[in-house]
Design an enzyme around this catalytic site. Structure first.
Site, mmCIF file in Angstrom:
data_model
loop_
_atom_site.group_PDB
_atom_site.id
_atom_site.type_symbol
_atom_site.label_atom_id
_atom_site.label_comp_id
_atom_site.label_asym_id
_atom_site.label_seq_id
_atom_site.Cartn_x
_atom_site.Cartn_y
_atom_site.Cartn_z
ATOM 1 N N CYS A 31 0.531 -0.634 -0.395
ATOM 2 C CA CYS A 31 0.176 -0.319 -0.026
ATOM 3 C C CYS A 31 0.674 1.370 0.184
ATOM 4 O O CYS A 31 1.997 0.921 0.656
ATOM 5 C CB CYS A 31 -1.062 -0.118 1.257
ATOM 6 N N TYR A 170 -5.700 -13.373 -3.422
ATOM 7 C CA TYR A 170 -5.261 -12.962 -2.246
ATOM 8 C C TYR A 170 -5.894 -13.522 -0.965
ATOM 9 O O TYR A 170 -7.187 -13.443 -0.338
ATOM 10 C CB TYR A 170 -5.693 -11.080 -2.068
ATOM 11 N N HIS A 173 -2.971 -11.591 5.624
ATOM 12 C CA HIS A 173 -3.273 -10.358 6.282
ATOM 13 C C HIS A 173 -4.110 -10.529 7.123
ATOM 14 O O HIS A 173 -4.145 -9.553 8.320
ATOM 15 C CB HIS A 173 -2.796 -9.268 5.662
ATOM 16 N N ASP A 266 3.933 -9.680 8.860
ATOM 17 C CA ASP A 266 4.319 -9.390 7.752
ATOM 18 C C ASP A 266 5.492 -8.631 7.292
ATOM 19 O O ASP A 266 6.930 -8.804 7.447
ATOM 20 C CB ASP A 266 3.618 -9.648 6.811
#
Ligand code: ADP
Ligand code: SF4
Length: 684
Positions: A31, A170, A173, A266
């Protein structure tokens, strides 16, 4: 210079399904809060990485449908065909340098609260949405599952039309529907999508297959999968579901992008995961279960560590988000034999904080990050000097070092004077705190660069007075003399000195770093809320002291929520035996005890006995020198205060201030004029 042959392996091409990357440097999706709101800035931000040699450059997570949208957070958006041109800007920029462009299609489900679309979020089963929002996500029915499959296919087709080479599915997370389907805690379904792992994996398998059928002839299909949630048996574990999922889907995706969940694991900071390659113990089995290439991350900044990952068969592609933010030119620097020029990530997560604040990305090490389009800044290029003038920079903390280095890059003759015996300013002291040693990279990179520049004269142990400076007759003077911590308790909570504090020998972080003795029972009063309070508490405990930390906030080191560290800090301090009293402020202080009061009820007080009181509240700019020089302003062409000396702030802000001052010198009259472009919404 040319590259050391031992790094040749990093520059080998790797085939990923129908496409081939020119090397093994892989910027995984990350991001930057530019995304759909600032598409030109987004494209410029990714372009510079392609220019810097990354073989693959990915987008951030990209919403594929308004029923899963992340507002107020600004990520990518691919809801319909009208979003395609924005993405084209990015893919064209990436292709210009022969790199591949990847897109992370994201259906965030209960992680997306849909503040903008106001559609009820969906989840495998009825459940709470994230962020303590008083909303629940509804359970998906079969029609919803069919729709989500179709939305992935539609988005993948649009992604291909937009020029992407790699399309991600995806499940990482803890932010993705597909991961939630895998988790029994989120998936309590009794149909063929719930129960056994095979069932919980069904939707993922279907979407991977659908998308491959739709675009797999020309685009590689990547699967981003969190192999472990680091929750033991309360979550997915690498040795159980992680291994099974990879075995069950082994050859379906063209690429495995593996990591650990949640985001705080992560993107662990250096304070909690000091070593590069910290994810290896969780992800090193993946290659044994698939013939498809594997990419993984681990804050890789050393070329030797990268080579080791490849040679030992841990990874095929070196994934990086933060190292590519700190140095978009990392691959080129290895290629050109300029290892010592790499600007290594310090692992502070200021970049992450910006995203969490819904503000454009910034980086402690790379002040041009996020400014590529807005200010037309480039991480490796700066405009030449416009005169032969000499510039004096006073103070060699992060602001002064960056300023001196960039002025020298421009070609100015620079004199850098530092009162202390070492360059680095606040970095020299803060990097001695537990877990913060990598912060020294802010100093080391700049010091090493400056030492190679014949046009910078460095004077250490040289505290300059106003008279000294006037005598030098240098036309441009930049004061970067830093700041000092207050000892009167004034900060966010107290607007005037705490009662009685003037009679107590309060310690500040400056005193501690200057070597003043800390006695046995320590009371830390933290009204700063960033890392220092928690880090000093840890330091004191490790020195055998007993520590009580008091803060008016509801959490310890509360601002570190944004850097994904807060829970870890409070957990660590708790395990170390630090007594933490939140929502309390100092009311009165005597020589050996403090009265603290609830911030909601001043009558609810407690007495805390101490031998040493450490106050971390706010700082005063060390700007006396600048104020004195202002009396003679007419004798200078430029006279500036920058960094903490102008307004105490983060290291990232100081580096930025140094960079801005160097860029702007002799380019325009008013330093405070906001010289940047902004993106205007199109009125369609
Ligand atoms: P910043 O974060 O803004 O760079 P720092 O506090 O890290 O600020 O660094 C400021 C540096 O300026 C310190 O190393 C300090 O020793 C130095 N300094 C302060 N006053 C003077 C002075 N009069 N002459 C030379 N150096 C100074
Ligand atoms: Fe690394 Fe900090 Fe820059 Fe993020 S902000 S890339 S963690 S140096």
């Amino acid at each position: 210079m040319s590259r050391d042959p031992k790094y040749d392996i990093l520059f080998e091409p790797v085939q990923i399904g129908p496409v081939t990357t020119k090397n093994r440097f892989y910027q995984v999706p990350h991001c930057n809060a530019l995304g759909h709101a600032r598409p030109r800035a987004e494209a410029a931000n990714r372009r510079v990485k392609a220019e810097g040699g990354w073989g693959v450059i990915c987008s951030q997570e990209v919403e594929i449908h308004p029923s899963s949208e992340l507002s107020p957070f600004i990520e990518g958006r691919l809801w319909d065909d009208r979003d395609i041109p924005q993405h084209r800007l990015m893919t064209d920029a990436v292709h210009e340098y022969g790199s591949l462009a990847g897109i992370e299609l994201a259906y965030n489900a209960s992680h997306a609260i849909n503040h903008y679309s106001r559609i009820a979020p969906m989840s495998p089963s009825l459940g709470m949405v994230h962020n303590n929002c008083p909303i629940q996500a509804r359970a998906m029915n079969k029609r919803d599952i069919k729709n989500v499959r179709q939305w992935h296919v539609d988005a993948a087709r649009r992604a291909r039309q937009a020029g992407y080479d790699i399309v991600y599915i995806y499940a990482a997370h803890n932010m993705s529907l597909l991961q939630h389907f895998l988790k029994p805690q989120y998936n309590r379904r009794s149909d063929e999508y719930g129960g056994s792992l095979e069932n919980r994996l069904r939707i993922t398998r279907e979407i991977l297959t659908d998308v491959k059928e739709a675009v797999g002839d020309s685009c590689a299909i990547a699967f981003r999968f969190a192999v472990d949630e680091l929750r033991g048996t309360d979550g997915l574990q690498a040795e159980c579901e992680g291994r099974d999922v990879i075995g069950m889907l082994a050859e379906i995706p063209d690429l495995w992008d593996v990591n650990i969940s949640d985001w705080d694991n992560d993107s662990a900071t250096a304070r909690f995961k000091p070593n590069e390659g910290f994810q290896e113990p969780y992800t090193n089995f993946v290659k044994s279960l698939t013939s498809k290439p594997v990419v993984g991350v681990g804050r890789f900044t050393s070329a030797d560590a990268m080579v080791s990952q490849i040679k030992r068969g841990v990874l095929d592609l070196i994934g990086a988000a933060r190292p590519s933010i700190a140095d978009p030119y990392l691959p080129n620097k290895i290629d050109e034999g300029r290892i010592e020029d790499i600007r290594e990530c310090v692992g502070c997560n200021i970049c992450v904080a910006q995203d969490n604040l819904t503000a454009p990305i910034r980086c402690t090490q790379n002040p041009t990050q996020g400014e590529e389009w807005k200010r037309d800044w480039h991480p490796e290029k700066i405009q030449p000097a416009t005169s032969d003038d000499t510039v004096l920079v006073v103070g060699a903390g992060p602001a002064g070092l960056e300023c001196a280095m960039q002025l020298a890059n421009r070609g100015y003759e620079v004199t850098l004077a530092e009162a202390g015996d070492e360059l680095g300013g606040r970095i020299n002291i803060e990097c001695q705190l537990p877990g913060l040693s990598s912060y020294a990279r802010v100093r080391d990179y700049r010091e090493a660069q400056i030492s190679q520049k014949p046009n910078v004269q460095v004077y250490k142990g040289n505290r300059l007075s106003a008279e000294d400076i006037l005598e030098l007759e240098i036309p441009h003077v930049i004061c970067s003399t830093g700041s000092s911590w207050r000892r009167d308790g004034v900060g966010r909570y107290h607007f005037s000195a705490v009662k009685g504090i003037e009679h107590v020998s309060v310690l500040t972080p400056d005193d501690i770093f200057a070597g003043v003795e800390i006695k046995q029972r320590v009371l830390i009063y933290d009204d700063d809320h960033y890392y220092l309070g928690g880090a000093l508490a840890e330091l004191c405990v490790r020195q055998g002291k007993s520590v009580c930390l008091v803060t008016p906030d509801s959490l310890v080191s509360s601002w570190t929520v944004y850097t994904l560290e807060q829970e870890k800090i409070q957990t660590r301090l708790s395990k170390l035996g630090v007594e933490m009293i939140t929502l309390h402020a100092l009311q009165q202080v005597d020589k050996a005890s403090a009265t603290i009061a609830s911030i909601y009820d001043a009558e609810k007080t407690r007495e805390i006995a101490f031998d040493s009181l450490i106050a971390i509240t706010s700082r005063l700019p060390r700007n006396e020198l600048y104020q004195q020089l202002l009396e003679y302003e007419g004798r200078f062409n430029t006279l500036l205060a920058i960094g903490d000396c102008e307004a105490p702030s983060t290291v990232a802000a100081a580096v930025f201030a140094g960079h801005l001052a160097a860029r702007n010198l002799q380019t325009h009259v008013d330093f405070y004029e906001p010289l940047f472009r902004r993106e205007m919404p199109g009125l369609d």
